[in-house]
Design an enzyme around this catalytic site. Structure first.
Site, PDB file in Angstrom:
ATOM      1  N   ARG A 128       3.544  -5.170  -1.463  1.00 20.10           N
ATOM      2  CA  ARG A 128       2.519  -5.372  -2.206  1.00 20.10           C
ATOM      3  C   ARG A 128       2.638  -3.812  -2.837  1.00 20.10           C
ATOM      4  O   ARG A 128       2.647  -3.224  -3.612  1.00 20.10           O
ATOM      5  CB  ARG A 128       1.692  -5.513  -1.256  1.00 20.10           C
ATOM      6  CG  ARG A 128      -0.077  -6.517  -2.493  1.00 20.10           C
ATOM      7  CD  ARG A 128      -0.617  -5.178  -2.631  1.00 20.10           C
ATOM      8  NE  ARG A 128      -1.641  -3.882  -1.461  1.00 20.10           N
ATOM      9  CZ  ARG A 128      -1.634  -2.431  -1.717  1.00 20.10           C
ATOM     10  NH1 ARG A 128      -1.936  -2.356  -3.195  1.00 20.10           N
ATOM     11  NH2 ARG A 128      -2.581  -1.755  -0.676  1.00 20.10           N
ATOM     12  N   ASP A 129       1.641  -2.967  -1.744  1.00 17.29           N
ATOM     13  CA  ASP A 129       1.366  -1.416  -1.870  1.00 17.29           C
ATOM     14  C   ASP A 129       2.844  -0.562  -2.561  1.00 17.29           C
ATOM     15  O   ASP A 129       3.006  -0.439  -3.188  1.00 17.29           O
ATOM     16  CB  ASP A 129       0.742  -1.004  -0.720  1.00 17.29           C
ATOM     17  CG  ASP A 129       0.543   0.730  -1.473  1.00 17.29           C
ATOM     18  OD1 ASP A 129       0.598   0.968  -2.679  1.00 17.29           O
ATOM     19  OD2 ASP A 129       0.150   1.948  -0.517  1.00 17.29           O
ATOM     20  N   HIS A 169      -4.230   5.207   5.910  1.00 22.18           N
ATOM     21  CA  HIS A 169      -2.972   4.779   5.492  1.00 22.18           C
ATOM     22  C   HIS A 169      -2.449   5.952   4.534  1.00 22.18           C
ATOM     23  O   HIS A 169      -2.730   6.607   3.703  1.00 22.18           O
ATOM     24  CB  HIS A 169      -3.664   3.828   3.831  1.00 22.18           C
ATOM     25  CG  HIS A 169      -2.853   3.285   3.336  1.00 22.18           C
ATOM     26  ND1 HIS A 169      -2.289   2.271   3.207  1.00 22.18           N
ATOM     27  CD2 HIS A 169      -1.848   4.141   2.425  1.00 22.18           C
ATOM     28  CE1 HIS A 169      -1.213   1.798   2.375  1.00 22.18           C
ATOM     29  NE2 HIS A 169      -2.040   3.278   1.858  1.00 22.18           N
ATOM     30  N   HIS A 197      -0.223   9.002   2.771  1.00 22.00           N
ATOM     31  CA  HIS A 197       0.911   9.580   1.703  1.00 22.00           C
ATOM     32  C   HIS A 197       1.718  10.800   2.108  1.00 22.00           C
ATOM     33  O   HIS A 197       1.299  11.213   2.529  1.00 22.00           O
ATOM     34  CB  HIS A 197       0.617   9.072   0.199  1.00 22.00           C
ATOM     35  CG  HIS A 197       0.110   7.808  -0.359  1.00 22.00           C
ATOM     36  ND1 HIS A 197       0.341   7.627  -1.314  1.00 22.00           N
ATOM     37  CD2 HIS A 197       0.015   6.731   0.564  1.00 22.00           C
ATOM     38  CE1 HIS A 197      -0.242   6.363  -1.891  1.00 22.00           C
ATOM     39  NE2 HIS A 197      -0.190   5.375  -0.148  1.00 22.00           N
ATOM     40  N   CYS A 247       3.636   7.611  -5.829  1.00 20.02           N
ATOM     41  CA  CYS A 247       2.827   7.879  -6.386  1.00 20.02           C
ATOM     42  C   CYS A 247       1.789   7.999  -7.543  1.00 20.02           C
ATOM     43  O   CYS A 247       2.076   8.928  -7.976  1.00 20.02           O
ATOM     44  CB  CYS A 247       1.539   9.272  -4.960  1.00 20.02           C
ATOM     45  SG  CYS A 247       0.315   9.631  -5.535  1.00 20.02           S
ATOM     46  N   ASN A 250       4.126   6.057  -0.249  1.00 20.62           N
ATOM     47  CA  ASN A 250       3.757   6.098   1.274  1.00 20.62           C
ATOM     48  C   ASN A 250       4.860   6.660   1.791  1.00 20.62           C
ATOM     49  O   ASN A 250       5.539   6.230   1.862  1.00 20.62           O
ATOM     50  CB  ASN A 250       3.769   4.168   1.500  1.00 20.62           C
ATOM     51  CG  ASN A 250       3.116   3.209   0.752  1.00 20.62           C
ATOM     52  OD1 ASN A 250       1.798   3.666   0.766  1.00 20.62           O
ATOM     53  ND2 ASN A 250       3.093   2.722  -0.882  1.00 20.62           N
TER      54      ASN A 250
END
Lengths: 306, 306
Positions: free
Chosen positions: A20-21, A213, A215, A246, A255
């Site tokens: 997804r992300d 979460h 990065h 990003c 990520n």
């Protein structure tokens, strides 16, 4: 050789966000069948929480416009949770109609990003989430609340921990079972992580209810994860192969890569259930579909790409 | 926003290895004048310990064959230490003749790497270092002892901490002022770092006498650095822009990038004296000379290369 540090958890649940992300932030759009195979391969590698897609309007995220077509292809993976992102009630209805039992909403700790990403104030976005969360829970679905820009914001700079805690508390009070604290632009450092988690604890949000979460834009994701683990956090978001650039920092690195995380956790004697060789092979395979090498250092080292 | 974690040092000395360890492992050979400018720019950026070159035989490291020509170009940089690597007495004599006041020798914690890198057993290599260290100290030079393969070895796998401590103690007893513990293939994780530092402390080697030298091959370098800082280590090796691949793991990523380290330390409120913008500009400039982008995540994010 397993050499744990004192005070760390015995087991960590990885919330895999690559499908997804990750894919939502890649330039290339992947065919639906490839996405389905990706999720199946991630499950085969031992991941037990795999965020599958997003029911956002296709106009905003064309990479994930095939959510309705994808979900039936995933089938019922035994023991695997398949949450999906929903932006609003309409997205929730689409997801529930497909039998989804776990959803996520995506909020912002800052006004600037709420405006940029949701075209709403923070108050307005929380008002939008309220009926979504309530309806999801009425339908028996569990709810994750993403909170982005928890450390730094490209327009506002460093984000005060009290501000983050205020929004986090309101999001939790809407009924989110879990909150995922996002360092959307990757600027956090370990002391900042500890400070935020301390403030959240004081606000009534213990580590058990939180996920992190991070990065890896500035290379800090694993050091920050270590700080969070020491604080008692046991759910960590990561993206297979480091999928997803990003969009708010001009860098190919977004990520935290699941493989880099698994390498650290395994070395610390922390169980993840993940087979690193299978996961790496999956990321190399997906990199072929995307036409760019994986930014994961562990994937590169293990796959001898260079 | 400065948010230190408890128990961390107020100041860290960065031992910058880009000009030696970095350039020695790059494919491209850089002109001597460019190397001199590189060292000057590193000093301008605030680095106070800059390993300048190696007096190894040019046959083994052609990239640094110009050590004699380079040193006079560096001049006397005020307040900056300029150590050089010397492999043996002949190298030491060449260095001392040029006025070098700080040297380093390069040992191995494992027999396999001693054989591969030095064509000697560990015993034989320590015997070779003994007169070098003694003569250097007689000449008033301080001595750093590198110890490579302190965590994993490509031929032997995980290296027992007791084995590392045994070699480290012997190297220290020769008269090395400081020992730099190298994770040459980048496989270490934070618990392993803590375990090794604990064992070294028990063997009479306190953190104050140690430096850590992590490679980012699997993305672990900063998390490992954080573990070392918590243990009291205050000298950290790093390479501007992450210069230097890793010849023993097929990856473009070798040394921890100084910029990634400075980002973390600054966020933790730890003083390094380094101007990150100047350092990043220097690494971008050097990447142009090498014809490959910097692997440092912080350099990429700050320089908007992608």
């Amino acid at each position: 050789m397993v050499l744990p540090e004192p005070g760390l958890p015995a087991r960590v649940r990885i919330h895999e966000v690559g499908a997804r992300d990750g894919l939502q932030n890649e330039k290339a759009t992947v065919p639906t069948e490839v996405k389905a195979e990706f999720v199946h391969r991630l499950a085969d590698a031992g991941l037990t929480t795999i965020e599958a897609t997003s029911f956002v309007h296709p106009k905003w995220v064309p990479q994930l416009a095939d959510a309705e077509a994808l979900m039936p292809l995933l089938g019922d993976l035994d023991g695997v949770r398949l949450p999906v992102l929903v932006p609003n009630e309409r997205g929730l209805d689409r997801a529930l109609a497909l039998g989804v039992r776990e959803i996520a909403v995506f909020g912002s700790a800052t006004e600037s990003f709420a405006k940029a990403n949701l075209n709403r104030t923070v108050d307005e976005s929380l008002a939008m989430f309220e009926p979504v969360v309530a309806k999801a829970r009425d339908a028996g679905a569990s709810v994750r609340g993403y909170l982005s820009m928890c450390f730094g914001d490209p327009w506002e700079g460093a984000v005060p921990v009290d501000q983050v805690a205020g929004v986090a508390k309101r999001l939790a009070d809407l009924g989110c079972d879990e909150l995922s604290l996002g360092d959307t632009i990757g600027v956090a450092t370990p002391g900042h992580v500890t400070a935020l988690l301390t403030t959240l604890g004081e606000a009534g949000l213990p580590a058990a209810r939180l996920a992190v979460h991070f990065h890896d834009t500035y290379g800090q994701a694993l050091a920050n994860t270590l700080a969070a683990l020491r604080f008692g956090v046991t759910t960590v978001d990561a993206s297979a192969g480091g999928l997803g650039g990003c969009p708010y920092a001009k860098s190919a690195t977004g990520n935290l890569a699941t493989e880099d995380l698994v390498w650290m956790l395994t070395g610390l004697g922390i169980d993840t259930g993940v087979d690193l060789a299978r996961l790496t092979a999956t990321s190399v395979w997906m990199a072929g579909h995307l036409g760019r090498p994986s930014p994961s250092r562990t994937v590169r080292a293990l796959s001898h790409e260079e």
